[in-house]
Design a protein around this motif. Structure first.
Motif, PDB file in Angstrom:
ATOM      1  N   ALA A 152      50.104  37.654  34.740  1.00  0.00           N
ATOM      2  CA  ALA A 152      48.255  38.320  34.211  1.00  0.00           C
ATOM      3  C   ALA A 152      47.664  37.887  35.972  1.00  0.00           C
ATOM      4  N   PRO A 153      48.466  36.092  36.860  1.00  0.00           N
ATOM      5  CA  PRO A 153      47.775  35.771  37.534  1.00  0.00           C
ATOM      6  C   PRO A 153      47.883  36.506  38.920  1.00  0.00           C
ATOM      7  N   VAL A 154      48.988  37.294  38.636  1.00  0.00           N
ATOM      8  CA  VAL A 154      49.505  38.116  40.117  1.00  0.00           C
ATOM      9  C   VAL A 154      48.188  39.931  39.542  1.00  0.00           C
ATOM     10  N   ARG A 155      48.098  40.358  38.253  1.00  0.00           N
ATOM     11  CA  ARG A 155      47.365  40.381  38.173  1.00  0.00           C
ATOM     12  C   ARG A 155      46.001  40.536  38.304  1.00  0.00           C
ATOM     13  N   ASP A 156      45.529  40.156  38.711  1.00  0.00           N
ATOM     14  CA  ASP A 156      44.024  38.946  38.635  1.00  0.00           C
ATOM     15  C   ASP A 156      44.214  39.227  40.301  1.00  0.00           C
ATOM     16  N   ARG A 157      44.886  38.886  40.901  1.00  0.00           N
ATOM     17  CA  ARG A 157      44.471  38.587  42.569  1.00  0.00           C
ATOM     18  C   ARG A 157      45.120  40.281  43.198  1.00  0.00           C
ATOM     19  N   MET A 158      45.507  41.467  42.581  1.00  0.00           N
ATOM     20  CA  MET A 158      45.756  42.283  42.883  1.00  0.00           C
ATOM     21  C   MET A 158      44.249  43.412  42.755  1.00  0.00           C
ATOM     22  N   VAL A 159      43.502  42.809  41.547  1.00  0.00           N
ATOM     23  CA  VAL A 159      42.435  43.043  40.955  1.00  0.00           C
ATOM     24  C   VAL A 159      41.393  42.736  42.518  1.00  0.00           C
ATOM     25  N   GLU A 160      41.760  41.658  42.719  1.00  0.00           N
ATOM     26  CA  GLU A 160      40.878  40.832  43.699  1.00  0.00           C
ATOM     27  C   GLU A 160      40.633  41.682  45.096  1.00  0.00           C
ATOM     28  N   VAL A 161      41.843  42.064  45.720  1.00  0.00           N
ATOM     29  CA  VAL A 161      41.947  42.918  46.056  1.00  0.00           C
ATOM     30  C   VAL A 161      42.044  44.650  46.754  1.00  0.00           C
ATOM     31  N   GLY A 162      41.224  44.742  45.003  1.00  0.00           N
ATOM     32  CA  GLY A 162      40.771  46.243  45.151  1.00  0.00           C
ATOM     33  C   GLY A 162      41.666  47.077  44.626  1.00  0.00           C
ATOM     34  N   ARG A 183      56.847  42.465  48.329  1.00  0.00           N
ATOM     35  CA  ARG A 183      56.232  42.573  49.831  1.00  0.00           C
ATOM     36  C   ARG A 183      55.827  44.322  50.256  1.00  0.00           C
ATOM     37  N   HIS A 184      57.443  44.611  49.820  1.00  0.00           N
ATOM     38  CA  HIS A 184      57.051  45.497  50.533  1.00  0.00           C
ATOM     39  C   HIS A 184      56.520  47.100  48.897  1.00  0.00           C
ATOM     40  N   HIS A 185      56.752  46.967  48.071  1.00  0.00           N
ATOM     41  CA  HIS A 185      55.622  47.570  47.618  1.00  0.00           C
ATOM     42  C   HIS A 185      54.763  47.238  47.173  1.00  0.00           C
ATOM     43  N   LEU A 186      54.407  46.217  47.386  1.00  0.00           N
ATOM     44  CA  LEU A 186      52.702  45.484  47.367  1.00  0.00           C
ATOM     45  C   LEU A 186      52.016  46.347  48.378  1.00  0.00           C
ATOM     46  N   ASP A 187      52.861  46.834  49.656  1.00  0.00           N
ATOM     47  CA  ASP A 187      52.180  47.147  50.527  1.00  0.00           C
ATOM     48  C   ASP A 187      51.569  49.022  50.329  1.00  0.00           C
ATOM     49  N   VAL A 188      53.184  48.897  49.275  1.00  0.00           N
ATOM     50  CA  VAL A 188      53.030  50.655  49.271  1.00  0.00           C
ATOM     51  C   VAL A 188      51.903  51.056  48.113  1.00  0.00           C
ATOM     52  N   GLU A 189      51.427  49.874  47.167  1.00  0.00           N
ATOM     53  CA  GLU A 189      50.583  49.908  46.458  1.00  0.00           C
ATOM     54  C   GLU A 189      48.626  49.572  47.137  1.00  0.00           C
ATOM     55  N   LEU A 190      49.028  49.322  48.683  1.00  0.00           N
ATOM     56  CA  LEU A 190      47.679  48.882  48.724  1.00  0.00           C
ATOM     57  C   LEU A 190      47.630  50.059  49.608  1.00  0.00           C
ATOM     58  N   ARG A 191      48.264  50.391  50.230  1.00  0.00           N
ATOM     59  CA  ARG A 191      48.103  51.976  51.110  1.00  0.00           C
ATOM     60  C   ARG A 191      47.703  52.822  50.392  1.00  0.00           C
ATOM     61  N   ALA A 195      47.986  38.895  55.398  1.00  0.00           N
ATOM     62  CA  ALA A 195      46.769  38.255  54.961  1.00  0.00           C
ATOM     63  C   ALA A 195      46.911  38.335  52.989  1.00  0.00           C
ATOM     64  N   THR A 196      46.196  39.702  53.131  1.00  0.00           N
ATOM     65  CA  THR A 196      46.286  40.160  51.738  1.00  0.00           C
ATOM     66  C   THR A 196      47.980  40.178  51.008  1.00  0.00           C
ATOM     67  N   ILE A 197      48.707  40.443  51.439  1.00  0.00           N
ATOM     68  CA  ILE A 197      49.807  40.549  50.625  1.00  0.00           C
ATOM     69  C   ILE A 197      50.271  39.432  50.208  1.00  0.00           C
ATOM     70  N   ALA A 198      50.100  38.283  51.025  1.00  0.00           N
ATOM     71  CA  ALA A 198      50.372  37.116  50.637  1.00  0.00           C
ATOM     72  C   ALA A 198      49.209  36.418  49.199  1.00  0.00           C
ATOM     73  N   ARG A 199      48.142  37.296  49.384  1.00  0.00           N
ATOM     74  CA  ARG A 199      47.092  36.751  48.685  1.00  0.00           C
ATOM     75  C   ARG A 199      47.362  37.040  47.301  1.00  0.00           C
ATOM     76  N   VAL A 200      47.994  38.010  47.082  1.00  0.00           N
ATOM     77  CA  VAL A 200      48.289  39.133  46.092  1.00  0.00           C
ATOM     78  C   VAL A 200      49.686  37.728  45.296  1.00  0.00           C
ATOM     79  N   LEU A 201      50.794  37.723  45.979  1.00  0.00           N
ATOM     80  CA  LEU A 201      51.714  36.858  45.474  1.00  0.00           C
ATOM     81  C   LEU A 201      51.466  35.448  44.834  1.00  0.00           C
ATOM     82  N   ALA A 202      50.280  35.122  45.924  1.00  0.00           N
ATOM     83  CA  ALA A 202      50.087  33.495  45.459  1.00  0.00           C
ATOM     84  C   ALA A 202      49.595  33.359  44.602  1.00  0.00           C
TER      85      ALA A 202
END
Length: 222
Positions: free
Chosen positions: A18-28, A62-70, A79-86
């Motif tokens: 859930a904390p990772v999900r929250d970070r994903m929402v924070e970055v859009g 990191r790779h699949h988060l890059d895909v999701e963000l794009r 920085a955005t990827i690191a924020r989510v993975l944190a």
């Protein structure tokens, strides 16, 4: 036959993402993107293992988060990827984890963790939640050179424990993890947390299954 050690999967078994999900929402990103992202990591990691290769969990994350963000039209910078993975640094245990660990320790059963993720993340999680004193071994699959559910990580864990495979139980919320463990001789203990997809009918039945970790380990510690 008595169980002398229990090996726990980590992601989703011991803590929620859930904390990772929250970070994903924070970055859009949408809250519904957590499961597809995590599933893509597992699919690629397991596929690489089936092909005899090892790819580290953080690299795939990191790779699949890059895909999701794009795909979501969001910045895919470091920085955005690191924020989510944190978000992995903010995980907390499911309510039944501490009591279950205490049950096993009281019964003299050794506790280990084995993740397709990283031992560093697991260790930090356990220390943050004061559970580290209850756990004997914290492992990831890198030393075995292959992801679960290929045989290598389970054989590696059993060798490190110095026990026969049938005296070691594997606990996980992922049916594929239970299948991999059972195929290498371990006892399979499936944790069917609320909201989980359940256990596929085409798979051999797990040796044990329960909806709570305390109920599951009670069966293993007897």
């Amino acid at each position: 036959m008595a169980i002398h050690a229990v090996v726990f999967d980590v992601n989703e078994t011991l803590f929620s993402l859930a904390p990772v999900r929250d970070r994903m929402v924070e970055v859009g990103l949408g809250a519904d993107r957590l499961e597809p992202w995590f599933r893509a990591i597992l699919v690629d990691g397991i596929a690489a293992a089936a092909a005899g290769r090892f790819v580290a969990f953080p690299d795939l994350a990191r790779h699949h988060l890059d895909v999701e963000l794009r795909r979501g039209g969001q910045p895919a910078d470091d920085a955005t990827i690191a924020r989510v993975l944190a978000g992995f640094e903010q995980t907390t245990p499911h309510d039944d984890v501490g009591p279950a660990f205490e049950q096993l320790r009281s019964a003299g059963v050794r506790i280990a963790t084995l993740t397709n993720g990283t031992a560093a993340i697991t260790r930090a999680f356990l220390e943050r939640c004061d559970l580290d004193v209850l756990v004997d071994e914290v492992w990831d699959v890198e030393a075995a050179g292959s992801w679960k559910p290929t045989p290598a990580p389970y054989h590696w864990a059993v060798e490190r424990l110095g026990l026969p495979a049938d005296r070691v139980a594997m606990v996980a919320v992922h049916p594929w993890d239970i299948q991999g463990a059972m195929a290498t001789g371990l006892v399979g203990a499936f944790l069917e947390r609320p909201g989980a997809a359940g256990y596929p009918s085409g798979f051999p039945r797990p040796d044990h299954r329960a909806a709570s970790l305390t109920d599951l380990v009670a069966r293993l510690a007897t």
